[in-house]
Scaffold this active site. Structure first.
Site, PDB file in Angstrom:
ATOM      1  N   CYS A  20       0.825  -1.212   0.000  1.00 15.37           N
ATOM      2  CA  CYS A  20       0.000   0.000   0.000  1.00 15.37           C
ATOM      3  C   CYS A  20       0.858   1.261   0.000  1.00 15.37           C
ATOM      4  O   CYS A  20       1.989   1.253   0.471  1.00 15.37           O
ATOM      5  CB  CYS A  20      -0.861   0.065   1.251  1.00 15.37           C
ATOM      6  SG  CYS A  20      -1.607  -1.461   1.755  1.00 15.37           S
ATOM      7  N   ARG A  79       4.284   0.252  -6.276  1.00 16.25           N
ATOM      8  CA  ARG A  79       4.392  -0.586  -5.090  1.00 16.25           C
ATOM      9  C   ARG A  79       3.396  -1.749  -5.112  1.00 16.25           C
ATOM     10  O   ARG A  79       3.555  -2.700  -4.353  1.00 16.25           O
ATOM     11  CB  ARG A  79       4.140   0.261  -3.834  1.00 16.25           C
ATOM     12  CG  ARG A  79       5.188   1.322  -3.632  1.00 16.25           C
ATOM     13  CD  ARG A  79       4.738   2.346  -2.612  1.00 16.25           C
ATOM     14  NE  ARG A  79       4.633   1.800  -1.287  1.00 16.25           N
ATOM     15  CZ  ARG A  79       5.599   1.801  -0.370  1.00 16.25           C
ATOM     16  NH1 ARG A  79       6.768   2.333  -0.669  1.00 16.25           N
ATOM     17  NH2 ARG A  79       5.417   1.300   0.816  1.00 16.25           N
ATOM     18  N   TRP A 119      -3.418  -2.562  -0.945  1.00 17.93           N
ATOM     19  CA  TRP A 119      -3.079  -3.921  -1.395  1.00 17.93           C
ATOM     20  C   TRP A 119      -3.788  -4.829  -0.413  1.00 17.93           C
ATOM     21  O   TRP A 119      -3.411  -4.906   0.755  1.00 17.93           O
ATOM     22  CB  TRP A 119      -1.562  -4.073  -1.338  1.00 17.93           C
ATOM     23  CG  TRP A 119      -0.993  -5.274  -1.998  1.00 17.93           C
ATOM     24  CD1 TRP A 119      -0.790  -5.447  -3.349  1.00 17.93           C
ATOM     25  CD2 TRP A 119      -0.487  -6.455  -1.376  1.00 17.93           C
ATOM     26  NE1 TRP A 119      -0.200  -6.670  -3.572  1.00 17.93           N
ATOM     27  CE2 TRP A 119      -0.010  -7.306  -2.389  1.00 17.93           C
ATOM     28  CE3 TRP A 119      -0.400  -6.888  -0.051  1.00 17.93           C
ATOM     29  CZ2 TRP A 119       0.554  -8.546  -2.136  1.00 17.93           C
ATOM     30  CZ3 TRP A 119       0.162  -8.135   0.208  1.00 17.93           C
ATOM     31  CH2 TRP A 119       0.624  -8.946  -0.825  1.00 17.93           C
ATOM     32  N   ASN A 151      -1.416   1.485   6.194  1.00 21.74           N
ATOM     33  CA  ASN A 151      -0.659   0.357   5.634  1.00 21.74           C
ATOM     34  C   ASN A 151      -0.301  -0.539   6.804  1.00 21.74           C
ATOM     35  O   ASN A 151       0.083  -0.044   7.856  1.00 21.74           O
ATOM     36  CB  ASN A 151       0.663   0.809   5.012  1.00 21.74           C
ATOM     37  CG  ASN A 151       0.473   1.739   3.844  1.00 21.74           C
ATOM     38  OD1 ASN A 151      -0.633   1.883   3.347  1.00 21.74           O
ATOM     39  ND2 ASN A 151       1.554   2.368   3.424  1.00 21.74           N
ATOM     40  N   GLY A 152      -0.347  -1.835   6.597  1.00 19.55           N
ATOM     41  CA  GLY A 152       0.056  -2.746   7.666  1.00 19.55           C
ATOM     42  C   GLY A 152      -1.126  -3.588   8.133  1.00 19.55           C
ATOM     43  O   GLY A 152      -2.157  -3.658   7.449  1.00 19.55           O
ATOM     44  N   GLU A 176      17.438 -16.663 -10.907  1.00 21.10           N
ATOM     45  CA  GLU A 176      16.950 -15.302 -11.127  1.00 21.10           C
ATOM     46  C   GLU A 176      16.217 -15.204 -12.472  1.00 21.10           C
ATOM     47  O   GLU A 176      15.183 -14.550 -12.575  1.00 21.10           O
ATOM     48  CB  GLU A 176      18.133 -14.320 -11.041  1.00 21.10           C
ATOM     49  CG  GLU A 176      17.837 -12.879 -11.342  1.00 21.10           C
ATOM     50  CD  GLU A 176      16.803 -12.241 -10.415  1.00 21.10           C
ATOM     51  OE1 GLU A 176      16.384 -12.860  -9.420  1.00 21.10           O
ATOM     52  OE2 GLU A 176      16.397 -11.101 -10.715  1.00 21.10           O
ATOM     53  N   LYS A 199      12.380 -14.015 -12.799  1.00 18.12           N
ATOM     54  CA  LYS A 199      11.973 -12.875 -13.636  1.00 18.12           C
ATOM     55  C   LYS A 199      10.843 -13.280 -14.561  1.00 18.12           C
ATOM     56  O   LYS A 199       9.872 -12.555 -14.742  1.00 18.12           O
ATOM     57  CB  LYS A 199      13.137 -12.357 -14.498  1.00 18.12           C
ATOM     58  CG  LYS A 199      14.194 -11.545 -13.823  1.00 18.12           C
ATOM     59  CD  LYS A 199      13.771 -10.181 -13.333  1.00 18.12           C
ATOM     60  CE  LYS A 199      13.178 -10.258 -11.969  1.00 18.12           C
ATOM     61  NZ  LYS A 199      14.003 -10.172 -10.826  1.00 18.12           N
ATOM     62  N   GLU A 258       7.403 -14.105 -12.582  1.00 19.90           N
ATOM     63  CA  GLU A 258       6.703 -13.024 -11.890  1.00 19.90           C
ATOM     64  C   GLU A 258       6.056 -12.021 -12.831  1.00 19.90           C
ATOM     65  O   GLU A 258       5.056 -11.415 -12.476  1.00 19.90           O
ATOM     66  CB  GLU A 258       7.616 -12.313 -10.880  1.00 19.90           C
ATOM     67  CG  GLU A 258       8.717 -11.507 -11.494  1.00 19.90           C
ATOM     68  CD  GLU A 258       9.612 -10.875 -10.444  1.00 19.90           C
ATOM     69  OE1 GLU A 258       9.140 -10.603  -9.338  1.00 19.90           O
ATOM     70  OE2 GLU A 258      10.793 -10.651 -10.749  1.00 19.90           O
ATOM     71  N   HIS A 260      18.471 -35.394 -11.561  1.00 17.89           N
ATOM     72  CA  HIS A 260      17.859 -35.936 -10.343  1.00 17.89           C
ATOM     73  C   HIS A 260      16.363 -35.632 -10.267  1.00 17.89           C
ATOM     74  O   HIS A 260      15.810 -35.547  -9.178  1.00 17.89           O
ATOM     75  CB  HIS A 260      18.600 -35.391  -9.117  1.00 17.89           C
ATOM     76  CG  HIS A 260      20.055 -35.725  -9.146  1.00 17.89           C
ATOM     77  ND1 HIS A 260      20.536 -36.988  -8.887  1.00 17.89           N
ATOM     78  CD2 HIS A 260      21.132 -34.973  -9.480  1.00 17.89           C
ATOM     79  CE1 HIS A 260      21.854 -36.991  -9.033  1.00 17.89           C
ATOM     80  NE2 HIS A 260      22.235 -35.778  -9.389  1.00 17.89           N
ATOM     81  N   LYS A 311       5.983  -4.105  -4.655  1.00 19.15           N
ATOM     82  CA  LYS A 311       7.409  -3.795  -4.779  1.00 19.15           C
ATOM     83  C   LYS A 311       8.135  -3.976  -3.460  1.00 19.15           C
ATOM     84  O   LYS A 311       9.234  -4.485  -3.408  1.00 19.15           O
ATOM     85  CB  LYS A 311       7.567  -2.359  -5.297  1.00 19.15           C
ATOM     86  CG  LYS A 311       9.009  -1.919  -5.479  1.00 19.15           C
ATOM     87  CD  LYS A 311       9.687  -2.703  -6.578  1.00 19.15           C
ATOM     88  CE  LYS A 311      11.147  -2.351  -6.740  1.00 19.15           C
ATOM     89  NZ  LYS A 311      11.861  -3.420  -7.479  1.00 19.15           N
TER      90      LYS A 311
HETATM   91  C1  F6R Z   1      11.770  -9.992  -7.706  1.00 20.46           C
HETATM   92  C2  F6R Z   1      11.641  -9.056  -6.620  1.00 20.46           C
HETATM   93  C3  F6R Z   1      11.459  -9.588  -5.238  1.00 20.46           C
HETATM   94  C4  F6R Z   1      12.383  -8.824  -4.280  1.00 20.46           C
HETATM   95  C5  F6R Z   1      12.112  -9.264  -2.835  1.00 20.46           C
HETATM   96  C6  F6R Z   1      13.062  -8.591  -1.874  1.00 20.46           C
HETATM   97  O1  F6R Z   1      11.941  -9.334  -8.910  1.00 20.46           O
HETATM   98  O2  F6R Z   1      11.659  -7.881  -6.809  1.00 20.46           O
HETATM   99  O3  F6R Z   1      11.706 -10.950  -5.192  1.00 20.46           O
HETATM  100  O4  F6R Z   1      13.702  -9.071  -4.640  1.00 20.46           O
HETATM  101  O5  F6R Z   1      10.794  -8.947  -2.491  1.00 20.46           O
HETATM  102  O6  F6R Z   1      12.943  -7.208  -1.940  1.00 20.46           O
HETATM  103  P1  F6R Z   1      14.055  -6.264  -1.321  1.00 20.46           P
HETATM  104  O7  F6R Z   1      15.306  -6.465  -2.113  1.00 20.46           O
HETATM  105  O8  F6R Z   1      13.496  -4.888  -1.467  1.00 20.46           O
HETATM  106  O9  F6R Z   1      14.227  -6.679   0.096  1.00 20.46           O
END
Ligand code: F6R
Length: 610
Positions: free
Chosen positions: A2, A27, A74, A100-101, A483, A487, A490, A506, A605
């Site tokens: 949020c 976000r 959110w 938020n929270g 990674e 990517k 997501e 395996h 985010k």
């Molecule tokens: C993937 C992504 C998330 C963040 C994770 C940690 O693209 O963005 O997996 O890497 O939520 O976020 P931070 O680095 O902000 O702690």
């Protein structure tokens, strides 16, 4: 997660709030709303859906007033509906609140308030807080700020809140576990969940810490603890530029941030990497360096993409410094009662610096008296402030939900730490100079990889309909395989898995058929021959292989459907190059599938809840 924006000053609040809310869209959210105090009292508009829908709702009938708050929600408690959207308004209609929270003891408070006759119109935990403040006001006749403070002493959970009142002409904000920043303008004040909505108005900010509440009037502000202790807060200067939080002609923030990597990497190295000396300078770690060099063990805790960079960090630090490294999911570390001893050093990695689980790992480390270092991007973030010391990424704001430039900056910082630990230890001066020069040349090489964008887009159009993907790599490129898969899943919602290439035998090999694209990272390094054998195993089962290898390597052409040749570098630096085509591949596939690249479904985010 949020987002909150608040304003009090002499300008009309509506457009400042809505523009600010647009800047917080990244976000992640599913409904939006605003409350403005004008001549006719408090007016609230809220909608399920996007900020643009809220904007259209108020377009014909602007809400006039110079004091207001707004919110992107959110959903946690209750689905995304108009009724559950924030702000929530008191029964008297005197004040509105955004939150938020999570209020964990909302059930108990709700019951108590219902018994007193309060009616609830939403499913949210937040509404409990509104009625609780109202109840305190009714019974005590306290000022709004004081009633909010007292209400907060009764709630268990996390919050970043902002409240406006038509009676008190004040903006109140408080935080515990959910970030809030106060922006100080010329005769005006702003509240933001992060700096994005503030940066075009002011550079002077106060970072609220957990357990603090600020009451903002038209001529000043006052910060206290929730326990009523007045505080003098330092005013900080924001480093962000407006251009950094705009798309600058790109269709998406994600593409902009991928393309920015040559600059963001140079920025991460600036003033720190001195290849001609040859040495690395990390001022943020200076005071603790002896303890870091002498560490018996380093534990790196992080989540998501940051966890993947931590895995690269493990390979780097163990190889260069010969210090044992363990990498932990922050969410597991915090709850499994980890063994921490004298001589341990904990490093946490977080782009946002606000991830709840990573922050909890910091607190766990500090509770155990262990030195805790942070690698964060957002200056002034909670993790940056709560760690003993650290290194900022200086990668610039990352707005796209899929982390890209933060990953490469994290790996760069980890490489600098590893090389610094190798000084007078495992590397001769000549080797050090060679490695530092290799690192310094990475931004130009990333630029070359970015030059392959058209080729990668073409490849994406072939694979866009795939339902599953496998990513395989070994050594330094095993975390890159993870990674790459993250990517893709997501932002394009295609199921993808990453594995160490040898692990394929395996189990995952059973998945391979002609409908399964397999991306191999097959750089000509110490694991190359083994990776080629793994490619042969996939090809023998009709799998369709995309390989990323070094320029000039034609050996894979006969085996693979696509071979992307990228510049050569030292093995330990290859993740900085090999990840870039994977970022672009995911981006293009997601765009071709019509996915919302910058705000993928269900994702936020900065994950400030557990
Ligand atoms: C993937 C992504 C998330 C963040 C994770 C940690 O693209 O963005 O997996 O890497 O939520 O976020 P931070 O680095 O902000 O702690």
């Amino acid at each position: 997660m949020c987002g909150i924006v608040g304003y009090i000053g002499s300008q009309q609040a509506e457009s400042i709030l809505l523009t600010g809310l647009k800047r917080l869209e990244y976000r992640g959210y599913d409904s939006a709303g605003l409350a403005i105090v004008g001549d006719d009292g408090l007016v609230v508009e809220k909608r399920k859906g996007k900020v643009d829908e809220l904007r259209s709702a108020v377009d014909g009938q602007p809400l006039l007033g110079t004091l207001g708050i707004c919110h992107t929600r959110w959903a946690t408690h209750g689905p995304p509906t108009d009724a559950n959207a924030h702000p929530h308004t008191s029964v008297s209609g005197d004040f509105a609140l955004v939150h938020n929270g999570i209020i964990e003891n909302h059930g108990v408070i709700r019951k108590r308030l219902k018994e007193k006759g309060y009616e609830f119109v939403s499913d949210t935990d937040t509404e409990v807080l509104v009625h609780l403040i109202e109840d305190i006001r009714r019974e005590t006749d306290l000022s709004l700020g004081e009633a909010v403070r007292q209400a907060l002493t009764q709630v268990v959970g996390t919050y970043g809140i902002a409240v406006v009142s038509s009676v008190d002409d004040q903006l109140i904000a408080a935080r515990k576990g959910s970030p809030l920043i106060l922006g100080i303008g010329d005769g005006e004040y702003f509240i933001g969940s992060d700096a994005a909505p503030l940066v075009e108005h002011t550079r002077q900010v106060v970072y609220l810490s957990d357990g603090e509440i600020v009451t903002v009037n038209r001529n000043g502000y006052e910060v206290k603890t929730i326990d009523n202790v007045p505080l003098e807060k330092e005013v900080h200067e924001l480093e962000w530029d407006l251009s950094e939080i705009e798309k600058s002609g790109y269709d998406h923030f994600m593409l902009k941030e991928i393309m920015e990597q040559p600059e963001s990497l140079s920025d991460s190295m600036r003033g720190r990497l001195l290849p001609d000396d040859p040495r690395v300078v990390l001022g943020g770690l200076y005071n603790h360096w002896d303890q870091i060099v002498d560490a018996d063990r380093i534990i790196i805790a992080a989540c998501g993409t940051s966890w993947h960079s931590a895995l690269v960090g493990e390979y780097l630090i163990e190889s260069f410094a010969r210090i044992p490294v363990e990498v932990e999911y922050a969410s597991e570390f915090r709850y499994r009662n980890p063994i921490l001893r004298d001589g341990d050093v904990v490093i946490v990695i977080s782009q946002s610096g606000e991830t709840a689980d990573t922050l909890a790992a910091v607190r766990e480390a500090r509770k155990n008296g262990v030195l805790c270092l942070g690698i964060c991007n957002v200056v002034g973030s909670t993790i940056a402030r709560e760690t003993d010391a650290g290194v900022y990424l200086h990668a610039g704001p990352e707005i796209g939900v899929a982390s890209t430039k933060a990953f490469t900056a994290q790996v760069t910082v980890l490489a600098m730490i590893a090389l610094k630990l190798a000084e007078n230890r495992t590397l001769s001066t000549a080797e050090m100079a060679h490695n530092l020069h290799a690192l310094a040349s990475i931004p130009d090489k990333v630029d070359e990889v970015l030059g392959m964008n058209d080729e990668i887009r073409e490849m994406a159009s072939v694979y866009r309909y795939a339902s599953n993907f496998l990513y395989l790599g070994r050594g330094y490129n095993f975390p890159v395989a993870l990674e790459g898969a993250l990517k893709l899943k997501e932002i394009s919602y295609i199921h993808a898995e990453g594995y160490p290439a040898a692990e394929m035998k395996h189990g995952p090999i059973a998945l391979i058929d002609r409908f399964m694209p397999v991306v191999f990272i097959a750089m000509k390094d110490s694991t190359y021959d083994k990776v080629v054998s793994n490619i042969e195993e996939v090809v023998a089962r009709d799998g369709s292989v995309i390989a990323i290898t070094d320029e000039g390597n034609g050996e894979l052409d006969k085996l693979c459907e696509y071979v992307l040749r990228i510049p050569k570098t030292e093995e330990f630096l290859s993740p900085l190059l090999t990840v870039v085509p994977l970022q672009l591949l995911s981006y293009h596939i997601a765009v071709m599938r019509g996915c919302h690249v910058d705000q993928p479904r269900n994702l936020a985010k900065s994950v400030t809840v557990e």
